[in-house]
Write a protein that holds these residues in place. Structure first.
Motif, PDB file in Angstrom:
ATOM      1  N   SER A 108       0.853  -1.179   0.000  1.00  0.00           N
ATOM      2  CA  SER A 108       0.000   0.000   0.000  1.00  0.00           C
ATOM      3  C   SER A 108       0.888   1.228   0.000  1.00  0.00           C
ATOM      4  N   GLY A 109       0.278   2.393  -0.106  1.00  0.00           N
ATOM      5  CA  GLY A 109       1.066   3.608  -0.181  1.00  0.00           C
ATOM      6  C   GLY A 109       1.856   3.723  -1.460  1.00  0.00           C
TER       7      GLY A 109
ATOM      8  N   GLN B  15      -7.439   1.824  -0.802  1.00  0.00           N
ATOM      9  CA  GLN B  15      -6.550   0.961  -0.022  1.00  0.00           C
ATOM     10  C   GLN B  15      -5.258   1.678   0.375  1.00  0.00           C
ATOM     11  N   GLY B  16      -5.253   3.007   0.249  1.00  0.00           N
ATOM     12  CA  GLY B  16      -4.136   3.791   0.763  1.00  0.00           C
ATOM     13  C   GLY B  16      -3.086   4.178  -0.248  1.00  0.00           C
ATOM     14  N   ASP B  17      -3.337   3.927  -1.538  1.00  0.00           N
ATOM     15  CA  ASP B  17      -2.391   4.326  -2.572  1.00  0.00           C
ATOM     16  C   ASP B  17      -2.650   5.769  -3.002  1.00  0.00           C
TER      17      ASP B  17
ATOM     18  N   GLY C  35      -8.158  10.003   0.924  1.00  0.00           N
ATOM     19  CA  GLY C  35      -6.733  10.190   1.154  1.00  0.00           C
ATOM     20  C   GLY C  35      -6.224  11.460   0.523  1.00  0.00           C
TER      21      GLY C  35
END
Length: 269
Positions: free
Chosen positions: A20-21, A44-46, A68
Motif C-alpha cells: 500500500s502507499g 486501499q491507501g495508494d 486520502g
C-alpha cells in the motif's frame, strides 16, 4: 524494449514491493472503469495520478472523490509519443515515482465493415491503433523505466477485452487492438521480469458504465445480460477488484497472464 539502469538486480537484491502507499497511474480515469480503478487504489491507501485525455472537468471530479491525500492530475493525448511521455513524467513528478501503471484509456467507436465508408474506416483504425495499442506501449516504456530505477520493481496491468478472443463484428479495430494489447503485455512480462516488474492483462466482458447505459435498456439490454449464465453484466468495481490483485505483491507469479472477467459469457480453450 530497453530500460537504462545501472545493472540487473535479482530477487534477493530488490526491496520488497509495497502492499500500500504506492504511486499509481491510471489512464482514462475521468469516468467509468478508470474512475472505479482510481477509487479502488485510493481506497486501499495508494496515491493516484488521474489521467485524462480531454475531459478535464470529469477528471477533477474523480480527483475530488478520491479518499486520502497526495493524488494528482495528469492530462495528455496518449496517441502522441511526446504527450504520452509527458503524462508519465507528470505522474512520476507529482507522486514521487510510479509503482503501478494501469493502461485503461481506450477508443471504442462502432465501424462495421460493410456499412462504414472507407475514409471513416481508415480513421477508425488509425484512432484505435494510436490510443489503444501505441498509447499503451508508449506509457509502458516510460513507466517501466521509472519502476526499474526504484529498486523494488513494479506492476503494469492492461485493460484488454473479451472481444480480443470472440471477435467484435461492429468494432473490429477495438477487438484487434485489444488482442495486440494482450500480446504486448506478455512480451513485456518476459522482458521486465528480471527487474521485478510484473505485467498482466484483464479481458472483461460487458460491464455497466454511464457510457453504455443506453445499450443496457430494452431488448438490447436483455440480450446483453443473457450472454452470461448469471443473467447480468459486471459492475466496474468487479473489474477493479481483479486489477487490484494483479497489482499487488502477491500477484508477481501471475505475470504474463490474461485474466478473463466475463461471467462465463465466453469460454476460451
Amino acid at each position: 524494449m530497453t530500460v537504462a539502469t545501472s545493472g540487473p538486480a535479482g530477487p534477493a537484491d530488490r526491496a520488497p514491493f509495497p502492499a500500500s502507499g504506492r504511486r499509481v497511474l491510471v489512464t482514462g480515469a475521468a469516468r467509468g472503469l478508470g474512475r472505479a480503478l482510481a477509487l479502488a487504489f485510493a481506497g486501499q491507501g495508494d496515491r493516484v495520478a488521474v489521467h485524462y485525455g480531454s475531459r478535464e472537468a470529469r477528471a477533477r471530479e474523480t480527483l475530488a472523490a478520491l479518499p486520502g491525500a497526495g493524488h494528482v492530475l495528469a492530462g495528455g493525448d496518449l496517441s502522441d509519443p511526446g504527450s504520452a511521455a509527458a503524462v508519465a513524467e507528470a505522474a512520476a513528478a507529482g507522486l514521487g515515482g510510479i509503482d503501478v501503471l494501469v493502461n485503461n484509456a481506450a477508443v471504442n467507436t462502432p465501424h462495421p465493415p460493410l456499412s462504414t465508408p472507407y475514409e471513416d474506416w481508415v480513421a477508425a483504425w488509425q484512432a484505435h491503433v494510436s490510443v489503444n495499442l501505441l498509447g499503451t506501449a508508449y506509457l509502458s516504456h516510460r513507466a517501466a523505466a521509472v519502476m526499474a530505477r526504484s529498486g523494488h520493481g513494479g506492476r503494469i496491468v492492461n485493460i484488454g477485452s473479451r472481444g480480443a478472443f470472440r471477435g467484435e463484428p461492429d468494432h473490429p479495430a477495438y477487438g484487434a487492438t485489444k488482442a495486440a494489447v494482450h500480446a504486448l503485455g506478455q512480451s513485456l512480462a518476459v522482458a521486465l521480469a528480471p527487474r521485478g516488474i510484473a505485467v498482466a492483462s484483464v479481458a472483461p466482458g460487458f460491464f455497466a458504465t454511464e457510457r453504455v447505459a443506453g445499450r443496457l435498456s430494452g431488448a438490447q439490454g436483455e440480450a446483453i445480460r443473457a450472454q452470461s449464465p448469471f443473467g447480468r453484466v459486471a459492475g466496474p468495481e468487479e473489474i477493479a477488484e481483479a486489477v487490484l490483485w494483479l497489482a499487488s505483491p502477491a500477484a508477481e507469479w501471475a505475470s504474463g497472464t490474461v485474466l478473463d472477467l466475463n461471467g462465463a459469457s465466453y469460454l476460451r480453450t
